[in-house]
Design a protein around this motif. Structure first.
Motif, PDB file in Angstrom:
ATOM      1  N   ILE A  57      -6.305  17.092  61.687  1.00 26.22           N
ATOM      2  CA  ILE A  57      -5.683  18.408  61.591  1.00 26.22           C
ATOM      3  C   ILE A  57      -6.245  19.127  60.369  1.00 26.22           C
ATOM      4  CG2 ILE A  57      -3.513  19.650  61.319  1.00 26.22           C
ATOM      5  CD1 ILE A  57      -2.129  17.251  62.625  1.00 26.22           C
ATOM      6  N   SER A  58      -6.691  20.357  60.593  1.00 21.60           N
ATOM      7  CA  SER A  58      -7.343  21.113  59.521  1.00 21.60           C
ATOM      8  C   SER A  58      -7.021  22.591  59.663  1.00 21.60           C
ATOM      9  CB  SER A  58      -8.862  20.896  59.590  1.00 21.60           C
ATOM     10  OG  SER A  58      -9.524  21.647  58.604  1.00 21.60           O
ATOM     11  N   LEU A  59      -7.075  23.315  58.550  1.00 20.55           N
ATOM     12  CA  LEU A  59      -6.880  24.759  58.627  1.00 20.55           C
ATOM     13  C   LEU A  59      -8.071  25.403  59.325  1.00 20.55           C
ATOM     14  CD1 LEU A  59      -4.930  27.041  57.751  1.00 20.55           C
ATOM     15  CD2 LEU A  59      -6.419  27.393  55.774  1.00 20.55           C
ATOM     16  N   LEU A  72     -10.750  14.472  68.549  1.00 20.60           N
ATOM     17  CA  LEU A  72     -10.027  15.747  68.646  1.00 20.60           C
ATOM     18  C   LEU A  72      -9.833  16.332  67.261  1.00 20.60           C
ATOM     19  CD1 LEU A  72      -8.258  17.910  70.086  1.00 20.60           C
ATOM     20  CD2 LEU A  72      -6.326  16.318  69.873  1.00 20.60           C
ATOM     21  N   ILE A  73     -10.098  17.631  67.143  1.00 20.52           N
ATOM     22  CA  ILE A  73      -9.806  18.373  65.911  1.00 20.52           C
ATOM     23  C   ILE A  73      -8.850  19.508  66.277  1.00 20.52           C
ATOM     24  CG2 ILE A  73     -10.720  19.839  64.068  1.00 20.52           C
ATOM     25  CD1 ILE A  73     -13.378  18.302  64.370  1.00 20.52           C
ATOM     26  N   ILE A  74      -7.707  19.532  65.607  1.00 16.18           N
ATOM     27  CA  ILE A  74      -6.734  20.612  65.790  1.00 16.18           C
ATOM     28  C   ILE A  74      -6.793  21.484  64.538  1.00 16.18           C
ATOM     29  CG2 ILE A  74      -4.311  21.208  66.121  1.00 16.18           C
ATOM     30  CD1 ILE A  74      -3.930  18.354  67.264  1.00 16.18           C
ATOM     31  N   SER A  75      -7.192  22.729  64.713  1.00 14.61           N
ATOM     32  CA  SER A  75      -7.294  23.638  63.569  1.00 14.61           C
ATOM     33  C   SER A  75      -6.395  24.847  63.782  1.00 14.61           C
ATOM     34  CB  SER A  75      -8.741  24.091  63.358  1.00 14.61           C
ATOM     35  OG  SER A  75      -9.182  24.886  64.446  1.00 14.61           O
ATOM     36  N   ALA A  99     -13.211  17.185  71.143  1.00 18.01           N
ATOM     37  CA  ALA A  99     -12.501  18.376  71.591  1.00 18.01           C
ATOM     38  C   ALA A  99     -12.062  19.201  70.387  1.00 18.01           C
ATOM     39  CB  ALA A  99     -11.289  17.987  72.434  1.00 18.01           C
ATOM     40  N   LEU A 100     -12.142  20.514  70.520  1.00 21.12           N
ATOM     41  CA  LEU A 100     -11.708  21.435  69.469  1.00 21.12           C
ATOM     42  C   LEU A 100     -10.588  22.306  70.021  1.00 21.12           C
ATOM     43  CD1 LEU A 100     -15.181  22.656  68.106  1.00 21.12           C
ATOM     44  CD2 LEU A 100     -13.863  20.630  67.426  1.00 21.12           C
ATOM     45  N   TYR A 101      -9.451  22.271  69.350  1.00 16.42           N
ATOM     46  CA  TYR A 101      -8.296  23.058  69.783  1.00 16.42           C
ATOM     47  C   TYR A 101      -7.785  23.878  68.602  1.00 16.42           C
ATOM     48  CZ  TYR A 101      -3.651  24.298  71.467  1.00 16.42           C
ATOM     49  OH  TYR A 101      -2.532  25.003  71.823  1.00 16.42           O
ATOM     50  N   ALA A 102      -7.487  25.150  68.843  1.00 18.43           N
ATOM     51  CA  ALA A 102      -6.987  26.032  67.781  1.00 18.43           C
ATOM     52  C   ALA A 102      -5.622  26.593  68.158  1.00 18.43           C
ATOM     53  CB  ALA A 102      -7.965  27.176  67.541  1.00 18.43           C
ATOM     54  N   GLN A 154      -1.281  22.885  57.980  1.00 20.00           N
ATOM     55  CA  GLN A 154      -1.771  21.554  58.332  1.00 20.00           C
ATOM     56  C   GLN A 154      -0.640  20.534  58.330  1.00 20.00           C
ATOM     57  OE1 GLN A 154      -6.203  22.031  56.235  1.00 20.00           O
ATOM     58  NE2 GLN A 154      -4.610  20.862  55.237  1.00 20.00           N
ATOM     59  N   GLU A 155       0.143  20.503  57.263  1.00 22.82           N
ATOM     60  CA  GLU A 155       1.217  19.512  57.186  1.00 22.82           C
ATOM     61  C   GLU A 155       2.336  19.827  58.179  1.00 22.82           C
ATOM     62  OE1 GLU A 155       4.172  20.560  53.547  1.00 22.82           O
ATOM     63  OE2 GLU A 155       2.131  20.041  52.909  1.00 22.82           O
ATOM     64  N   LEU A 156       2.535  21.107  58.493  1.00 20.81           N
ATOM     65  CA  LEU A 156       3.537  21.480  59.491  1.00 20.81           C
ATOM     66  C   LEU A 156       3.141  20.927  60.862  1.00 20.81           C
ATOM     67  CD1 LEU A 156       6.051  22.994  60.404  1.00 20.81           C
ATOM     68  CD2 LEU A 156       4.669  25.081  60.534  1.00 20.81           C
ATOM     69  N   LEU A 157       1.873  21.099  61.244  1.00 20.81           N
ATOM     70  CA  LEU A 157       1.388  20.559  62.515  1.00 20.81           C
ATOM     71  C   LEU A 157       1.465  19.036  62.526  1.00 20.81           C
ATOM     72  CD1 LEU A 157      -1.699  22.875  63.146  1.00 20.81           C
ATOM     73  CD2 LEU A 157       0.308  22.664  64.638  1.00 20.81           C
ATOM     74  N   PHE A 158       1.113  18.429  61.412  1.00 24.43           N
ATOM     75  CA  PHE A 158       1.170  16.973  61.305  1.00 24.43           C
ATOM     76  C   PHE A 158       2.599  16.472  61.540  1.00 24.43           C
ATOM     77  CE2 PHE A 158       1.732  13.018  58.961  1.00 24.43           C
ATOM     78  CZ  PHE A 158       0.637  12.275  59.378  1.00 24.43           C
ATOM     79  N   ASP A 159       3.571  17.120  60.901  1.00 23.90           N
ATOM     80  CA  ASP A 159       4.973  16.710  61.044  1.00 23.90           C
ATOM     81  C   ASP A 159       5.466  16.902  62.478  1.00 23.90           C
ATOM     82  OD1 ASP A 159       5.029  16.070  58.373  1.00 23.90           O
ATOM     83  OD2 ASP A 159       6.010  17.935  57.749  1.00 23.90           O
ATOM     84  N   ILE A 160       5.123  18.024  63.083  1.00 26.11           N
ATOM     85  CA  ILE A 160       5.560  18.320  64.453  1.00 26.11           C
ATOM     86  C   ILE A 160       5.029  17.281  65.431  1.00 26.11           C
ATOM     87  CG2 ILE A 160       5.186  19.920  66.381  1.00 26.11           C
ATOM     88  CD1 ILE A 160       5.395  22.216  64.338  1.00 26.11           C
ATOM     89  N   LEU A 161       3.729  16.970  65.316  1.00 26.12           N
ATOM     90  CA  LEU A 161       3.103  16.048  66.259  1.00 26.12           C
ATOM     91  C   LEU A 161       3.498  14.596  65.998  1.00 26.12           C
ATOM     92  CD1 LEU A 161      -0.431  17.667  66.558  1.00 26.12           C
ATOM     93  CD2 LEU A 161       1.354  17.591  68.306  1.00 26.12           C
TER      94      LEU A 161
END
Length: 365
Positions: A41-43, A60-63, A94-97, A335-342
């Motif tokens: 997970i990255s900005l 997978l990269i979630i940005s 995979a790249l997801y934004a 980034q940390e918000l997405l990490f916590d949610i997932l």
């Protein structure tokens, strides 16, 4: 797991339909059906982050920011965008934004800023329009409760902090059943009059398919009469920026120092101090200058955002303090918000925050 499962969950939280027209949120590289073994997970999705994914065996990269905003006509490694996309494809990454759609939800980017700054009871600063629709249907009186409950369970009837909202009118419907029908009431070939309730309720457009299916399942008639109307009403749960209040008033300069520390900003560019204490604060992660009028209208003492140009600072006109904290600084906690949610939803899925600092701006202090 399948990439589709993860994306479906994220888009329940921040539907892709909430993104701005210019945006390119969603799956940029990859296939929904592919198996993913972990995610970074990255900005931003930079070449260094792709290299990090390769080194860690993650596919997978979630940005937050999409690597591609405009169409690419050539792939010859001449730009960082082309290099990132080509490298991701070559290594089956995979790249997801999840960008402006995540900016626009209550539990998204701006709520995280509010949390960091201790802003209480934040609400959307500029609610979006064109998201709400109205469903109108008609059903026998004795089935009205069942139909309403089905619609509410499918996501209808929410207005602000109120739920299960509907308007109901008694009346009667007429119909004549034709040959081959299986009418719930009435006889084939005879005009029938039935006491019915007209039920009206609102819903976000992304719930429409689910809502209609729930209606057809709960309704007793063979042919269900219903109407769907677009609304221009603002949806207070979705939109740009947030505004709320601090626990207690604080001196302006003290507050700016607090913001600088909490957001890890190297510098804050701001308009002149106004000589009054700060209580109400508006925020917008990223480029939020377009919301200045809304921030002033909401009674904010300070507007925290980024990417302000020189002449735009004059627009404060001593009505508010504009505090430009930097684009990366305002959104880094996404980034940390997405990490916590997932992590809460998929505790056994390998998730990691990038170790790369993707901020392209450096500061000479």
């Amino acid at each position: 797991m399948k990439l589709q499962e993860l994306i479906s969950y994220l888009e329940k939280i921040a539907p892709s339909s909430y993104q701005e027209d210019y945006d390119n949120s969603g799956l940029i590289v990859g296939e929904m059906s592919q198996e993913v073994n972990g995610a970074i997970i990255s900005l931003d999705c930079t070449e260094a982050v792709v290299d990090e994914a390769i080194a860690n065996g993650v596919n997978l990269i979630i940005s937050h920011h999409p690597i591609v905003f405009k169409g690419l006509k050539k792939f010859n490694r001449k730009s960082y965008v082309e290099r990132v996309v080509m490298k991701a494809i070559k290594h089956d990454i995979a790249l997801y934004a999840i960008h402006t759609n995540f900016d626009h939800v209550l539990a998204g980017v701006n709520s995280k800023i509010c949390e960091k700054l201790g802003i209480k009871n934040p609400s959307i600063l500029s609610p979006k329009t064109g998201i709400l629709k109205k469903l109108v249907t008609y059903c026998p009186v004795e089935f009205a409760d069942r139909v309403r409950e089905a619609l509410f369970s499918a996501g209808a009837g929410k207005i602000g902090r109120y739920s299960e909202c509907s308007y109901n009118t008694d009346g009667f419907g007429t119909f004549k059943a034709g040959e081959g029908t299986n009418a719930f009431v009435g006889e084939v070939g005879e005009l029938h009059k039935e006491a019915e309730v007209r039920i009206e309720t609102v819903y976000p457009v992304e719930n429409e398919r689910k809502l209609v299916l729930a209606l057809l399942t709960a309704h007793p008639y063979e042919e269900v009469a219903y109407d769907l109307y677009p609304l221009t009403n603002a949806f207070t749960d979705v939109g740009s920026g947030m505004v709320g209040d601090l626990q207690q008033e604080i001196e302006e300069l003290d507050f700016l120092h607090f913001v600088k520390d909490q957001l890890g900003a190297k510098v804050i560019r701001h308009t002149e101090l106004l000589g009054k204490k700060v209580k109400r604060v508006a925020v917008c992660g990223g480029s939020g200058g377009f919301l200045l009028g809304k921030a002033i209208g909401a009674g904010a003492d300070v507007f925290i955002t980024a990417d302000y140009k020189y002449h735009e600072f004059f627009d404060a006109e001593k009505k508010i303090i504009i505090a430009d904290v930097g684009h990366f600084e305002s959104e880094q906690f996404t980034q940390e918000l997405l990490f916590d949610i997932l992590t809460k939803k998929f505790p056994n899925f390998a998730l990691r925050l990038t170790e790369k600092n993707t901020n392209p701006i450096n500061y000479l202090i």
